[in-house]
Design a protein around this motif. Structure first.
Motif, PDB file in Angstrom:
ATOM      1  N   SER A 165       0.846  -1.199   0.000  1.00 39.69           N
ATOM      2  CA  SER A 165       0.000   0.000   0.000  1.00 39.69           C
ATOM      3  C   SER A 165       0.877   1.245   0.000  1.00 39.69           C
ATOM      4  O   SER A 165       2.098   1.185   0.113  1.00 39.69           O
ATOM      5  CB  SER A 165      -0.938  -0.023   1.209  1.00 39.69           C
ATOM      6  OG  SER A 165      -0.186  -0.044   2.404  1.00 39.69           O
ATOM      7  N   THR A 166       0.244   2.391  -0.127  1.00 36.45           N
ATOM      8  CA  THR A 166       0.974   3.657  -0.163  1.00 36.45           C
ATOM      9  C   THR A 166       0.899   4.344   1.203  1.00 36.45           C
ATOM     10  O   THR A 166       0.051   4.032   2.025  1.00 36.45           O
ATOM     11  CB  THR A 166       0.397   4.592  -1.234  1.00 36.45           C
ATOM     12  OG1 THR A 166      -0.982   4.831  -0.957  1.00 36.45           O
ATOM     13  CG2 THR A 166       0.545   3.973  -2.614  1.00 36.45           C
ATOM     14  N   PHE A 167       1.818   5.246   1.406  1.00 36.56           N
ATOM     15  CA  PHE A 167       1.831   6.002   2.653  1.00 36.56           C
ATOM     16  C   PHE A 167       2.130   7.455   2.337  1.00 36.56           C
ATOM     17  O   PHE A 167       2.540   7.803   1.217  1.00 36.56           O
ATOM     18  CB  PHE A 167       2.867   5.429   3.628  1.00 36.56           C
ATOM     19  CG  PHE A 167       4.290   5.507   3.132  1.00 36.56           C
ATOM     20  CD1 PHE A 167       4.827   4.521   2.315  1.00 36.56           C
ATOM     21  CD2 PHE A 167       5.108   6.584   3.470  1.00 36.56           C
ATOM     22  CE1 PHE A 167       6.132   4.592   1.844  1.00 36.56           C
ATOM     23  CE2 PHE A 167       6.415   6.664   3.018  1.00 36.56           C
ATOM     24  CZ  PHE A 167       6.923   5.662   2.195  1.00 36.56           C
ATOM     25  N   SER A 168       1.959   8.291   3.325  1.00 28.35           N
ATOM     26  CA  SER A 168       2.134   9.724   3.128  1.00 28.35           C
ATOM     27  C   SER A 168       3.584  10.129   3.372  1.00 28.35           C
ATOM     28  O   SER A 168       4.137   9.868   4.443  1.00 28.35           O
ATOM     29  CB  SER A 168       1.222  10.491   4.090  1.00 28.35           C
ATOM     30  OG  SER A 168       1.645  11.837   4.196  1.00 28.35           O
ATOM     31  N   ALA A 169       4.166  10.768   2.397  1.00 25.29           N
ATOM     32  CA  ALA A 169       5.529  11.284   2.563  1.00 25.29           C
ATOM     33  C   ALA A 169       5.564  12.425   3.565  1.00 25.29           C
ATOM     34  O   ALA A 169       6.617  12.714   4.146  1.00 25.29           O
ATOM     35  CB  ALA A 169       6.075  11.754   1.218  1.00 25.29           C
ATOM     36  N   THR A 170       4.458  13.047   3.790  1.00 27.82           N
ATOM     37  CA  THR A 170       4.386  14.106   4.797  1.00 27.82           C
ATOM     38  C   THR A 170       4.452  13.507   6.194  1.00 27.82           C
ATOM     39  O   THR A 170       5.139  14.017   7.079  1.00 27.82           O
ATOM     40  CB  THR A 170       3.078  14.903   4.637  1.00 27.82           C
ATOM     41  OG1 THR A 170       3.026  15.412   3.304  1.00 27.82           O
ATOM     42  CG2 THR A 170       3.010  16.032   5.644  1.00 27.82           C
ATOM     43  N   THR A 171       3.757  12.401   6.368  1.00 24.27           N
ATOM     44  CA  THR A 171       3.751  11.747   7.674  1.00 24.27           C
ATOM     45  C   THR A 171       5.046  10.987   7.921  1.00 24.27           C
ATOM     46  O   THR A 171       5.555  10.966   9.044  1.00 24.27           O
ATOM     47  CB  THR A 171       2.567  10.766   7.763  1.00 24.27           C
ATOM     48  OG1 THR A 171       1.366  11.467   7.439  1.00 24.27           O
ATOM     49  CG2 THR A 171       2.447  10.183   9.152  1.00 24.27           C
ATOM     50  N   TYR A 172       5.582  10.380   6.863  1.00 20.90           N
ATOM     51  CA  TYR A 172       6.780   9.552   6.987  1.00 20.90           C
ATOM     52  C   TYR A 172       7.865  10.028   6.021  1.00 20.90           C
ATOM     53  O   TYR A 172       8.214   9.318   5.058  1.00 20.90           O
ATOM     54  CB  TYR A 172       6.430   8.090   6.703  1.00 20.90           C
ATOM     55  CG  TYR A 172       5.397   7.511   7.641  1.00 20.90           C
ATOM     56  CD1 TYR A 172       5.740   7.151   8.931  1.00 20.90           C
ATOM     57  CD2 TYR A 172       4.081   7.337   7.236  1.00 20.90           C
ATOM     58  CE1 TYR A 172       4.804   6.609   9.797  1.00 20.90           C
ATOM     59  CE2 TYR A 172       3.127   6.796   8.095  1.00 20.90           C
ATOM     60  CZ  TYR A 172       3.491   6.440   9.373  1.00 20.90           C
ATOM     61  OH  TYR A 172       2.564   5.906  10.240  1.00 20.90           O
ATOM     62  N   PRO A 173       8.406  11.221   6.231  1.00 23.83           N
ATOM     63  CA  PRO A 173       9.374  11.758   5.260  1.00 23.83           C
ATOM     64  C   PRO A 173      10.670  10.953   5.171  1.00 23.83           C
ATOM     65  O   PRO A 173      11.193  10.760   4.077  1.00 23.83           O
ATOM     66  CB  PRO A 173       9.624  13.177   5.782  1.00 23.83           C
ATOM     67  CG  PRO A 173       9.259  13.132   7.234  1.00 23.83           C
ATOM     68  CD  PRO A 173       8.136  12.144   7.329  1.00 23.83           C
ATOM     69  N   ALA A 174      11.160  10.494   6.306  1.00 22.22           N
ATOM     70  CA  ALA A 174      12.428   9.748   6.272  1.00 22.22           C
ATOM     71  C   ALA A 174      12.261   8.426   5.537  1.00 22.22           C
ATOM     72  O   ALA A 174      13.135   8.003   4.773  1.00 22.22           O
ATOM     73  CB  ALA A 174      12.926   9.504   7.697  1.00 22.22           C
ATOM     74  N   LEU A 175      11.132   7.771   5.746  1.00 22.79           N
ATOM     75  CA  LEU A 175      10.898   6.497   5.057  1.00 22.79           C
ATOM     76  C   LEU A 175      10.778   6.707   3.557  1.00 22.79           C
ATOM     77  O   LEU A 175      11.301   5.917   2.769  1.00 22.79           O
ATOM     78  CB  LEU A 175       9.626   5.834   5.602  1.00 22.79           C
ATOM     79  CG  LEU A 175       9.309   4.454   5.017  1.00 22.79           C
ATOM     80  CD1 LEU A 175      10.375   3.444   5.410  1.00 22.79           C
ATOM     81  CD2 LEU A 175       7.927   3.980   5.464  1.00 22.79           C
ATOM     82  N   ALA A 176      10.093   7.785   3.178  1.00 20.42           N
ATOM     83  CA  ALA A 176       9.945   8.065   1.743  1.00 20.42           C
ATOM     84  C   ALA A 176      11.306   8.280   1.088  1.00 20.42           C
ATOM     85  O   ALA A 176      11.526   7.861  -0.055  1.00 20.42           O
ATOM     86  CB  ALA A 176       9.055   9.282   1.546  1.00 20.42           C
ATOM     87  N   VAL A 177      12.215   8.900   1.812  1.00 17.56           N
ATOM     88  CA  VAL A 177      13.560   9.114   1.263  1.00 17.56           C
ATOM     89  C   VAL A 177      14.298   7.786   1.125  1.00 17.56           C
ATOM     90  O   VAL A 177      14.936   7.501   0.106  1.00 17.56           O
ATOM     91  CB  VAL A 177      14.350  10.091   2.160  1.00 17.56           C
ATOM     92  CG1 VAL A 177      15.821  10.109   1.769  1.00 17.56           C
ATOM     93  CG2 VAL A 177      13.751  11.489   2.059  1.00 17.56           C
ATOM     94  N   ILE A 178      14.195   6.957   2.133  1.00 18.00           N
ATOM     95  CA  ILE A 178      14.918   5.679   2.103  1.00 18.00           C
ATOM     96  C   ILE A 178      14.392   4.775   0.994  1.00 18.00           C
ATOM     97  O   ILE A 178      15.154   4.141   0.263  1.00 18.00           O
ATOM     98  CB  ILE A 178      14.807   4.982   3.471  1.00 18.00           C
ATOM     99  CG1 ILE A 178      15.617   5.755   4.511  1.00 18.00           C
ATOM    100  CG2 ILE A 178      15.280   3.533   3.391  1.00 18.00           C
ATOM    101  CD1 ILE A 178      15.387   5.295   5.928  1.00 18.00           C
ATOM    102  N   LEU A 179      13.075   4.724   0.864  1.00 18.09           N
ATOM    103  CA  LEU A 179      12.485   3.821  -0.130  1.00 18.09           C
ATOM    104  C   LEU A 179      12.500   4.423  -1.532  1.00 18.09           C
ATOM    105  O   LEU A 179      12.298   3.703  -2.519  1.00 18.09           O
ATOM    106  CB  LEU A 179      11.031   3.491   0.247  1.00 18.09           C
ATOM    107  CG  LEU A 179      10.798   2.765   1.569  1.00 18.09           C
ATOM    108  CD1 LEU A 179       9.315   2.443   1.752  1.00 18.09           C
ATOM    109  CD2 LEU A 179      11.620   1.491   1.652  1.00 18.09           C
ATOM    110  N   ASP A 180      12.711   5.731  -1.617  1.00 23.11           N
ATOM    111  CA  ASP A 180      12.594   6.434  -2.905  1.00 23.11           C
ATOM    112  C   ASP A 180      11.205   6.242  -3.489  1.00 23.11           C
ATOM    113  O   ASP A 180      11.030   6.182  -4.715  1.00 23.11           O
ATOM    114  CB  ASP A 180      13.638   5.939  -3.915  1.00 23.11           C
ATOM    115  CG  ASP A 180      15.049   6.330  -3.515  1.00 23.11           C
ATOM    116  OD1 ASP A 180      15.227   7.451  -3.017  1.00 23.11           O
ATOM    117  OD2 ASP A 180      15.962   5.503  -3.688  1.00 23.11           O
TER     118      ASP A 180
END
Lengths: 299, 307
Positions: A165-180
């Motif tokens: 599923s998708t998640f919010s880059a606003t809520t999880y910014p560090a994870l979004a960076v790691i996963l690209d």
């Protein structure tokens, strides 16, 4: 004049000339606070009633919750006494019940106490946050069958289920960076492999999975469709034939008997081929056990 | 009057009117305790002798153990000085030797210091020493070692034995729900997953990627297991359309041929070579209960955090 108090753990600083003859009051109070902050342990039995921590409780280094939960409870920390805590949730009862840690700040983030573990948390004055949790991006292979209630009970759940599923880059910014990406890996019914890096152990050409690309997926529990070669050395048949000599037989004037030699039946290949069998996009199911969920530390 | 002392760290709180002219004594003592508790680092060299921590040792924030172990040692913490510690075990020597951390409180939990790591531990005020921030109960630990570390099996309960331990080997054995209640609750069983020689897959959840019908493993059921490193025994269908042979044969009549008086031509029909199946079959190949082994490495043990 009046005393001032330090902003975090409220140590009393008397004004110059104050507390004459009664200096023991602020000094001893301060040492009591320090004793609790550095060594105090407070145990609170819980059931289904919310608790607003008293000063003798929230001043302590360690807070232990125990007894049997009959409902979820909320523990409220002050915004005016700011420090870290060691939290141990030893409560029994249904795992559906949670112990939520919150402050009195409007809009502050809450967390829940993990069950059975000593864990550090911080009161930031507004939010309650975990400390020394796993690193963001780390997979958590968990033997449970569903996301723990203490995870989903947090304002920002510290782990997400890797279900594609998708998640919010606003809520999880560090994870979004790691996963690209803002799409979670999809681990459901799959095993995890390490990136092939400088090897070629998993390739699109063979297994259909590009082992050099994160979150590439494939494989199948079915056996892959495939061919077998056949050795066909040729064969002979029993027969009732004679050699077709097509020759003229010079006979006697009366009667002659035809006596041709035995015929030769040539060997031949049969044209047999083995059919494909099986189905599925790629290879086979390896020795496997189903271990539970795979989640990822997200915040 | 006499001073009172705080219950955890022993800060001295003089009574009103006491310590006149000698206030420096309690004040400086308290400051020293405060300094050690918040910043003190004590290094203790170990060999094979047990250590009962002195006041100048157990007050420190951090205790570091080093030197070469020539035997397992026990470090005894006080039951009357209640605080948390940072522990680092830098000892060398055989990994069979352990550094056990304990109090003298009967039936209290004792733990051991993992080699090479800085960890947090807490004395819970009841004499129990417990790990802190040590991973979640139910979490798998894929470990590069070949056996359960000795520091794990060295944990336990005073006057009881070596249980509970912070991790158990996922080898399909049973465990005590009394010793590990949270793990039992989480697993829904007192039998550990059996990870030996197996890789781990995630529950299929809403997918059907692993099914009993195809692989023999119910991917929707925790701890279901199966598979095999051998290729599954299986059959192939064969297309055998029959065939003919080229030949130079004629029918062997075996009879008498009448010819004219001079010379005659034998005029026989071509022989018929019957078509036939060949009898070829594709034999079963492989053995085992299920499918194949993927690219894999054998990395060690899978342990599970237990509490």
């Amino acid at each position: 004049m009046v005393s001032v108090f330090t902003p975090n753990i409220q140590l009393e600083n008397p004004a110059f000339g104050d507390q004459v003859g009664t200096w023991d009051v602020p000094v001893d109070s301060n040492w009591t606070i320090l004793d609790r902050v550095l060594g105090g342990i407070n145990t609170i039995p819980l059931n289904n009633t919310n608790v607003i921590l008293a000063s003798s409780q929230y001043q302590c280094k360690t807070i232990i919750f125990n007894s049997t939960l009959t409902g979820s409870v909320t523990i409220t920390f002050p915004t005016s006494f700011v420090k870290g805590y060691e939290i141990l949730n030893q409560c029994t009862g249904s795992s559906a019940f949670t112990v939520t840690l919150t402050t009195t700040a409007a809009g502050g983030q809450v967390i829940c106490a993990p069950v059975g573990e000593f864990h550090d948390v911080n009161n930031t004055g507004t939010n309650m946050v975990f400390k020394s949790l796993h690193r963001v991006g780390r997979y958590w292979d968990y033997a449970g069958s569903s996301i723990p209630a203490w995870v989903s009970g947090c304002t920002v759940p510290p782990y997400l289920n890797c279900d594609g599923s998708t998640f919010s880059a606003t809520t999880y910014p560090a994870l979004a960076v790691i996963l690209d990406s803002t799409t979670l890996p999809d681990t459901r019914g799959r095993s995890r492999f390490t990136l092939t890096q400088t090897t070629s152990r998993i390739t699109t050409a063979i297994s259909g999975i590009n082992g050099a690309t994160r979150f590439a997926a494939g494989g199948n529990e079915s056996m892959q469709q495939h061919n077998h070669t056949i050795t066909d050395p040729g064969h002979t048949h029993v027969h009732n034939a004679a050699a077709n000599q097509s020759a003229v037989v010079r006979s006697a004037l009366a009667v002659s008997a035809a006596s041709p030699g035995a015929g030769t039946i040539n060997t031949a290949v049969t044209g047999i081929s083995a059919n494909n069998t099986g189905g599925g996009g790629s290879q086979n199911m390896p020795p496997t056990y189903i271990g539970g969920l795979t989640m990822i530390r997200a915040a | 009057m006499v001073s009172t002392f705080t219950p955890n760290l022993g800060f001295e709180e003089p009574a009103r009117g006491d310590a006149v002219g000698v206030w420096d004594t309690p004040w400086n003592s308290n400051s020293t305790i405060l300094d050690l508790v918040t910043g003190g680092i004590m290094t203790i060299q170990l060999n094979n002798s047990n250590v009962v921590l002195s006041v100048n040792q157990y007050r420190n924030k951090t205790i570091i153990f080093n030197s070469t172990l020539t035997g397992s040692v026990s470090i005894t913490f006080p039951s009357t000085f209640i605080k948390s510690y940072e522990i680092q075990n830098l000892c060398t020597g055989s990994s069979a030797f352990t550094v056990t951390l304990t109090t003298t409180t009967p039936n209290s939990l004792f733990i051991a210091a993992p080699p090479g790591e800085m960890i947090n531990i807490t004395n819970d005020g009841l004499g129990n020493l417990q790990y802190r921030n040590f991973g979640h109960i139910g979490e798998y630990w894929d470990y590069g070692g070949s056996s359960v570390p000795n520091w794990i099996t060295a944990c336990g309960t005073n006057n009881v034995g070596f249980t509970p331990q912070p991790y158990l080997n996922c080898d399909g054995t049973t465990f005590s729900s009394a010793s590990y209640p949270q793990l039992a609750n989480l697993l829904g069983t007192t039998t550990l997953p059996d990870s030996r020689g197996r890789i781990r897959a995630t529950l299929t959840q809403t997918t059907s990627r692993i099914t009993t019908a195809i692989s023999g493993i119910n991917g929707a059921t925790r701890f279901a297991a199966g598979g095999n490193e051998l290729m599954q025994q299986h059959n192939h269908g064969v297309t055998d359309p029959s065939h003919t042979h080229t030949h130079n044969a004629q029918v062997q009549n075996g009879g008498i041929v009448l010819v004219n008086l001079a010379e005659g031509m034998i005029v026989n029909a071509a022989a018929t070579i019957n078509a036939a199946v060949t009898g070829i079959s594709i034999n079963n190949n492989g053995a085992g209960a299920s499918q194949n082994m993927p690219p894999a490495y054998v990395g060690g043990l899978t342990l599970i955090r237990t509490g």
